[in-house]
Design a protein around this motif. Structure first.
Motif, PDB file in Angstrom:
ATOM      1  N   PHE A   1       0.843  -1.193   0.000  1.00  0.00           N
ATOM      2  CA  PHE A   1       0.000   0.000   0.000  1.00  0.00           C
ATOM      3  C   PHE A   1       0.878   1.243   0.000  1.00  0.00           C
ATOM      4  O   PHE A   1       1.992   1.233   0.551  1.00  0.00           O
ATOM      5  CB  PHE A   1      -0.872   0.047   1.259  1.00  0.00           C
ATOM      6  N   ASN A   2       0.355   2.324  -0.584  1.00  0.00           N
ATOM      7  CA  ASN A   2       1.006   3.601  -0.359  1.00  0.00           C
ATOM      8  C   ASN A   2       0.502   4.184   0.959  1.00  0.00           C
ATOM      9  O   ASN A   2      -0.370   3.616   1.615  1.00  0.00           O
ATOM     10  CB  ASN A   2       0.808   4.567  -1.535  1.00  0.00           C
TER      11      ASN A   2
ATOM     12  N   GLU B   1      -1.375   6.564   1.556  1.00  0.00           N
ATOM     13  CA  GLU B   1      -2.771   7.024   1.511  1.00  0.00           C
ATOM     14  C   GLU B   1      -3.740   5.838   1.593  1.00  0.00           C
ATOM     15  O   GLU B   1      -4.958   6.024   1.486  1.00  0.00           O
ATOM     16  CB  GLU B   1      -3.034   7.815   0.225  1.00  0.00           C
TER      17      GLU B   1
ATOM     18  N   GLU C   1      -3.892   3.224  -0.499  1.00  0.00           N
ATOM     19  CA  GLU C   1      -4.245   2.654  -1.801  1.00  0.00           C
ATOM     20  C   GLU C   1      -3.399   1.422  -2.070  1.00  0.00           C
ATOM     21  O   GLU C   1      -2.171   1.445  -1.895  1.00  0.00           O
ATOM     22  CB  GLU C   1      -4.015   3.685  -2.907  1.00  0.00           C
ATOM     23  N   GLN C   2      -4.050   0.339  -2.507  1.00  0.00           N
ATOM     24  CA  GLN C   2      -3.322  -0.891  -2.814  1.00  0.00           C
ATOM     25  C   GLN C   2      -2.541  -0.717  -4.104  1.00  0.00           C
ATOM     26  O   GLN C   2      -3.080  -0.328  -5.124  1.00  0.00           O
ATOM     27  CB  GLN C   2      -4.299  -2.060  -2.931  1.00  0.00           C
TER      28      GLN C   2
ATOM     29  N   VAL D   1     -12.912   0.094  -0.147  1.00  0.00           N
ATOM     30  CA  VAL D   1     -12.054  -1.078   0.042  1.00  0.00           C
ATOM     31  C   VAL D   1     -12.846  -2.107   0.835  1.00  0.00           C
ATOM     32  O   VAL D   1     -13.092  -1.942   2.027  1.00  0.00           O
ATOM     33  CB  VAL D   1     -10.756  -0.712   0.791  1.00  0.00           C
TER      34      VAL D   1
ATOM     35  N   GLU E   1     -12.842   4.991   3.037  1.00  0.00           N
ATOM     36  CA  GLU E   1     -13.689   5.769   2.128  1.00  0.00           C
ATOM     37  C   GLU E   1     -14.959   4.983   1.865  1.00  0.00           C
ATOM     38  O   GLU E   1     -14.936   3.763   1.744  1.00  0.00           O
ATOM     39  CB  GLU E   1     -12.956   6.024   0.807  1.00  0.00           C
TER      40      GLU E   1
END
Length: 527
Positions: A26-27, A29, A31-32, A449, A480
């Motif tokens: 992941f980053n 933030e 996000e995968q 997610v 989110e």
């Protein structure tokens, strides 16, 4: 050409599930970026019915392959991975010798210790299990006590060499940094760790006739256990010195990844099994011993967890057994077969013409068994009783069982949530999400997610690496929402009537099992 991301920073989650292992990058933030995944299988042992050994040697090779695969897919340097953590199936344990070498392990699905469960129930004038439950939130069927007692009785050569015990997530940490410790969320499922103190209870082992001196340190999720060793770096491709943070149990970390981190927040994780999870502000247990209680990854908080058995597996069975034509149509249309089946089921009236599936029951942790799988109230009218009706009835029934499970928790915990977070594969179903809202009478929120366990694990890695302040705030900031569903009053009333009938019918179906006339869908070890 793939973007070179080596100037950025990343976190890695290693997710050791029941059926496969994944390394997910992941980053910061949330996000995968990439995933490496390999399936694994658990070996049965000749002469030990229900056994499922965890293959330490082969499975570590698969972990290493996943890590390398994810790094390659992400097109990044290992130097840009600033933190690693792990999560796993709960209940699976690993034992180590005095040289800290793993010598035996079993998966969560291991069921060899039925006789030992039955024996332990007789201790302390038949009150041992109840005492264990009110200390730890666990009963004996899924915990470590019976499995350790099985080793003592059937594999004394292994048992006598045990110097330490951990969960499978902790074994990943051991392999990466050479240190053994456990976190409360996963170790809590052993039935040997107190809910209130979040520390081991050696006297429970003593009462069970087990060695109490095999319990390693307990570290909270997000604490740094150590750093990736030179040997582990060679095997995995990770950078030497990368911090490894304590992870935890898959469900609890999944809740973290969904932002379910405050008291009374509620989630339903809809996978092969469905977990209904309610956050408790303090440790408490169910007076009726129906509901499992686990430590949350958030310090000081517990979680009531009720389980619906085989919900996702039942849907897969229905798809594979009866929906071959729909599979072909969905393939031609380029859509998921479940999406097609939901579109068909949406044409069926609320209540599915009274058809009632009998599969999973609400959870009764102390005496837990199910009726024989069946459909009740079928008709021979093909316009009403067909694949569309049966599919919708299964979605309705899963939602009814979830509602029953949640009500059991709300009754003793006095939780009153504003909404339910619905995640996992089932939450992709728009019809299913709406039915769940109608049955429970609550708003159902679906996150972007949906497979949140790895994200929660990455958050633990980020806390250990110092890029997030704490678990709870990171979980809330990174989640989110995709959409929300709200109950329809008319449907809510229909489902309440259906639910009342289903509860009565299920009790009658259990009598058929009790009388030896039908075979249960599942029965807890030791019953």
């Amino acid at each position: 050409m793939q973007e070179n991301r080596s100037d950025h920073q990343y976190l890695m989650a290693i997710d050791a599930g029941t059926g496969s292992v994944r390394a997910v990058i992941f980053n910061l933030e949330g996000e995968q970026i990439a995933v490496g995944q390999h399936e694994w299988t658990h070996r049965s042992v000749a002469g030990a019915e229900g056994s499922m050994d965890f293959d330490l040697s082969n499975n570590w090779e698969l972990v290493c392959k996943c890590i390398r695969q994810a790094i390659e897919q992400a097109n990044i340097s290992a130097d840009s991975i600033i933190g690693v953590s792990s999560c796993s199936m709960r209940e699976g344990i690993v034992v180590y010798d005095k040289n800290d070498q793993p010598i035996w392990a079993c998966a969560n699905v291991d069921a060899r210790a039925g006789e030992q469960v039955a024996y332990l129930k007789t201790l302390l004038d038949n009150e041992f299990e109840e005492r264990v439950y009110h200390q730890t939130g666990q009963t004996l069927a899924l915990g470590a006590l019976a499995r350790l007692l099985w080793l003592k009785q059937h594999s004394p050569d292994i048992y006598l060499n045990i110097a330490s015990v951990s969960m499978i997530s902790d074994w990943v940490g051991y392999k990466l940094c050479g240190k053994i410790a456990v976190d409360p969320s996963n170790a809590g499922t052993t039935g040997m760790l107190a809910l209130t103190s979040r520390q081991w209870q050696p006297e429970i082992l003593q009462q069970a006739g087990l060695n109490p001196n095999i319990l390693p340190p307990v570290l909270e999720t997000g604490s740094v256990l150590g750093v990736v060793t030179e040997q582990a770096a060679k095997e995995t491709g990770l950078r030497i010195g990368t911090p490894f943070a304590m992870g935890g149990g898959d469900v609890q970390l999944g809740c973290l990844g969904l932002g379910v981190v405050r008291p009374h927040q509620t989630a339903i994780l809809g996978g092969t099994f469905w977990q209904q999870v309610v956050n408790l502000p303090t440790a408490m247990t169910d007076p009726d011993i129906n509901i499992r209680i686990n430590p949350h990854v958030i310090p000081g908080m517990a979680q009531a967890e009720s389980i619906s058995f085989f919900t996702g597996l039942t849907m897969r069975w229905f798809r594979d057994a009866f929906c071959g034509e729909e599979k072909l149509v969905a393939e031609r249309l380029g859509k998921d077969v479940y999406t097609l089946l939901e579109e068909m089921a949406s044409q069926v009236p609320c209540g599915s013409y009274g058809v009632m599936p009998i599969f999973s029951d609400a959870m009764h942790f102390k005496t837990w068994y199910h009726a024989a799988p069946s459909f009740i109230n079928l008709s021979i009218d093909p316009e009403k009783c067909n694949k569309s009706t049966l599919f919708r009835s299964l979605e309705e029934n899963a939602s009814i069982v979830s509602s029953c499970n949640l009500e059991q928790v709300f009754d003793f915990s006095k939780a009153n949530p504003d909404y339910i977070v619905f995640a996992g594969g089932a939450s992709k179903g728009k019809l299913w999400s709406q039915i769940l809202s109608d049955v429970t009478g609550l708003e159902v929120r679906v996150p972007v997610v949906k497979e949140a366990t790895a994200l929660g694990c990455a958050i633990a890695a980020g806390v250990g690496a110092g890029v997030y302040r704490d678990l709870a705030s990171a979980g809330e900031e990174l989640v989110e929402w995709e959409t929300s569903y709200f109950p329809t009053e008319e449907h809510k009333q229909t489902y309440q009537e259906l639910k009342d009938k289903w509860i009565s019918i299920y009790k009658e179906q259990l009598h058929l099992v009790d009388d030896g006339l039908t075979t249960p869908l599942w029965k807890a070890t030791g019953l």
